[in-house]
Scaffold this active site. Structure first.
Site, PDB file in Angstrom:
ATOM      1  N   ASP A 134       0.942  -1.135  -0.110  1.00  0.00           N
ATOM      2  CA  ASP A 134      -0.195   0.114  -0.109  1.00  0.00           C
ATOM      3  C   ASP A 134       0.837   1.214  -0.023  1.00  0.00           C
ATOM      4  OD1 ASP A 134      -2.328   1.563   0.232  1.00  0.00           O
ATOM      5  OD2 ASP A 134      -2.656   1.341   2.257  1.00  0.00           O
ATOM      6  N   TYR A 136       1.248   5.594  -0.443  1.00  0.00           N
ATOM      7  CA  TYR A 136       0.764   6.823   0.316  1.00  0.00           C
ATOM      8  C   TYR A 136       1.085   7.931  -0.679  1.00  0.00           C
ATOM      9  CZ  TYR A 136       0.351   9.505   4.639  1.00  0.00           C
ATOM     10  OH  TYR A 136      -0.189  10.345   5.727  1.00  0.00           O
ATOM     11  N   HIS A 141      -3.735  14.005   0.512  1.00  0.00           N
ATOM     12  CA  HIS A 141      -4.090  13.028   1.572  1.00  0.00           C
ATOM     13  C   HIS A 141      -2.880  13.024   2.490  1.00  0.00           C
ATOM     14  CE1 HIS A 141      -5.547   9.525   3.844  1.00  0.00           C
ATOM     15  NE2 HIS A 141      -4.373   9.080   3.620  1.00  0.00           N
ATOM     16  N   GLU A 207     -10.912   3.995   2.802  1.00  0.00           N
ATOM     17  CA  GLU A 207      -9.836   4.758   1.957  1.00  0.00           C
ATOM     18  C   GLU A 207     -10.067   4.453   0.685  1.00  0.00           C
ATOM     19  OE1 GLU A 207      -6.131   3.713   3.550  1.00  0.00           O
ATOM     20  OE2 GLU A 207      -6.112   5.468   4.909  1.00  0.00           O
ATOM     21  N   ASP A 241      -9.569   0.345   1.017  1.00  0.00           N
ATOM     22  CA  ASP A 241      -8.669   0.030   2.208  1.00  0.00           C
ATOM     23  C   ASP A 241      -9.139   0.300   3.534  1.00  0.00           C
ATOM     24  OD1 ASP A 241      -6.395  -1.406   2.895  1.00  0.00           O
ATOM     25  OD2 ASP A 241      -5.070   0.534   2.701  1.00  0.00           O
ATOM     26  N   GLN A 248      -5.122   2.697  14.457  1.00  0.00           N
ATOM     27  CA  GLN A 248      -3.903   2.957  13.855  1.00  0.00           C
ATOM     28  C   GLN A 248      -3.227   4.074  14.433  1.00  0.00           C
ATOM     29  OE1 GLN A 248      -5.262   4.992   9.902  1.00  0.00           O
ATOM     30  NE2 GLN A 248      -2.958   5.580   9.551  1.00  0.00           N
ATOM     31  N   TYR A 252       0.808   2.838  15.214  1.00  0.00           N
ATOM     32  CA  TYR A 252       1.445   2.821  13.965  1.00  0.00           C
ATOM     33  C   TYR A 252       2.920   3.592  14.179  1.00  0.00           C
ATOM     34  CZ  TYR A 252       1.963   8.149  13.430  1.00  0.00           C
ATOM     35  OH  TYR A 252       1.990   9.499  13.488  1.00  0.00           O
ATOM     36  N   THR A 357      -4.598   6.340  -0.308  1.00  0.00           N
ATOM     37  CA  THR A 357      -6.031   7.252  -0.344  1.00  0.00           C
ATOM     38  C   THR A 357      -5.866   8.226  -1.364  1.00  0.00           C
ATOM     39  OG1 THR A 357      -6.494   6.771   1.843  1.00  0.00           O
ATOM     40  CG2 THR A 357      -7.737   8.618   1.095  1.00  0.00           C
TER      41      THR A 357
HETATM   42 CA    CA Z   1      -4.326   2.555   2.511  1.00  0.00          CA
END
Ligand code: CA
Length: 423
Positions: A134, A136, A141, A207, A241, A248, A252, A357
């Site tokens: 994934d 970013y 975003h 997402e 997603d 999170q 994270y 996203t």
């Molecule tokens: Ca994602």
């Protein structure tokens, strides 16, 4: 021009005006009928094309396909071939279903074996995803999340404009559109709490993403350049997603997303080929500062794909809460794949890589509830008079994507999944 993309082509299969699946699309997927084994399919209008039957009846005999390429539950065998063969198969389907071609059109027995109504099949997972990454890669975003999770004055971390930031996600929980999910449980700690608590996520989110599916890469240790990347990307699907923002936010640091992300990601059943999307390529944002040489690219590498997110409940018809576009991506797919393999990391046929996203510049184009409600501070009004900060149990999230130009419209269908209460 890619033969199957000929805008003047019409099909002897009926296609409703505005259909996502004109003969210029020819997407790929997997389907089943009653309790028979799953087979690979394509689609024109609302007619599903049984590729296993086409292969068995010899319609692909001029193409170097391994035996029974389409007699599998997924497209992985087909994906393990190469772009020349992918293109030849799609061009052959376009040729056979062209209005002027009588070969299959006049063969009632073969049509009976090959053609199905979309109403009569169940769509299945089109690919067995080996690895899921994934990214970013939407600047807006990343900026929005940086503002909310960290500091508005330093919203983008120092690496963001130099690296297509990504992480390795979980493939086992990638599911097909139509499969509902349960609200995940986990640890979370609100800012005003001193110790964490455990329970159902209170900040469930979607997402809005697009995912690309790869073919077979190079041997481990080799890299795929930006210029080569297009040849290793088979096609794209719409991708939700799912994210639990409270889980999170607590977990994270320092290693990135984990249980707030890996409980489910939903994909649309049709993979639209990169070939079909070529007419919709468009320029991306100028990358400043200049990227390192291995990330430099030429030509138009973004794609104009219009995106929409809706929420539907048992009592509220689908209500649009966001309209975004894949063209807002700062880092393009080719750069993502080049970056992913620059260290010698190998990729396999059927790997999936999601965009991250996709948010546009204004709030009508934000791709998550986190951004739309600005971390819950601005409730989002719904058509039935209710409001959402995050998702409620019973909300069905629907994402759609399509490309259009003066000549035709190509769509991805939709990814749709309902959020059920925690187990
Ligand atoms: Ca994602």
């Amino acid at each position: 021009m890619i033969a199957a993309n000929n805008p003047n082509r019409t099909s002897w299969i009926e296609v409703q005006k505005g259909s996502d699946f004109p003969i210029q699309n020819i997407p790929f997927g997997s389907a089943s009928v009653s309790d028979k084994p799953i087979f690979c399919v394509s689609r024109i209008g609302d007619t599903v094309i049984n590729l296993e039957a086409m292969e068995e009846l010899g319609y692909f005999s001029e193409i170097e396909l391994p035996a029974n390429t389409f007699s599998h539950d997924t497209l992985n065998v087909f994906l393990s071939l190469n772009k020349v063969i992918w293109r030849a198969v799609r061009d052959r389907i376009a040729e056979l279903f062209d209005s002027s071609n009588e070969t299959l059109q006049a063969n009632e027995a073969h049509k009976g074996q090959i053609l199905l109504s979309i109403e009569d099949v169940s769509m299945e997972m089109p690919v067995q995803v080996g690895d899921y990454t994934d990214f970013y890669s939407s600047r807006q975003h990343a900026h929005n999340v940086g503002c909310m999770f960290r500091d508005p004055n330093n919203a983008l971390l120092p690496n963001w404009l130099h690296i297509p930031v990504g992480y390795h996600g979980r493939a086992s929980s990638i599911i097909l559109s139509g499969q509902d999910i349960h609200r995940p449980k986990g640890q979370r700690k609100a800012k005003d709490e001193t110790i964490p608590s455990f329970g159902p996520s209170q900040r469930m989110d979607f997402e809005l993403e697009m995912a690309f599916i790869t073919g077979q890469g190079k041997p481990m240790g080799d890299s795929i350049s930006v210029a080569e990347a297009t040849d290793y990307i088979f096609g794209m699907s719409v991708f939700n997603d799912w994210s639990a923002r409270d889980i999170q936010a607590w977990e994270y640091v320092p290693l990135g997303p984990f249980l707030g992300k890996n409980f489910a990601s939903s994909m649309s059943p049709w993979i639209v080929t990169l070939d079909a999307l070529e007419p919709f390529r468009c320029p991306g944002e100028t990358q400043d500062p200049k990227v390192l040489p291995y990330l430099e690219y030429t030509g138009d590498k973004n794609i104009d794909i219009k995106l929409e997110v809706q929420i539907e409940t048992d009592t509220m018809p689908a209500h649009t809460i966001s309209r975004s576009n894949y063209k807002y991506m700062y880092w393009n797919m080719e750069q993502q794949l080049a970056h992913h393999t620059v260290n010698g990391c190998n990729i396999n046929a059927g790997d999936m890589m999601a965009s991250g996203t996709i948010s546009g510049n204004d709030e009508s184009a934000y791709g998550s509830m986190l951004e739309l409600s600005w971390a819950g501070s601005k409730p989002v009004p719904m058509a039935d008079g209710s409001e959402r900060k995050f998702l409620n149990d019973g909300d069905t999230v629907i994402m759609k994507a399509h490309c259009s130009n003066d000549q035709y419209h190509i769509g991805f269908g939709e990814v749709r999944s309902k959020l059920l209460p925690a187990k």
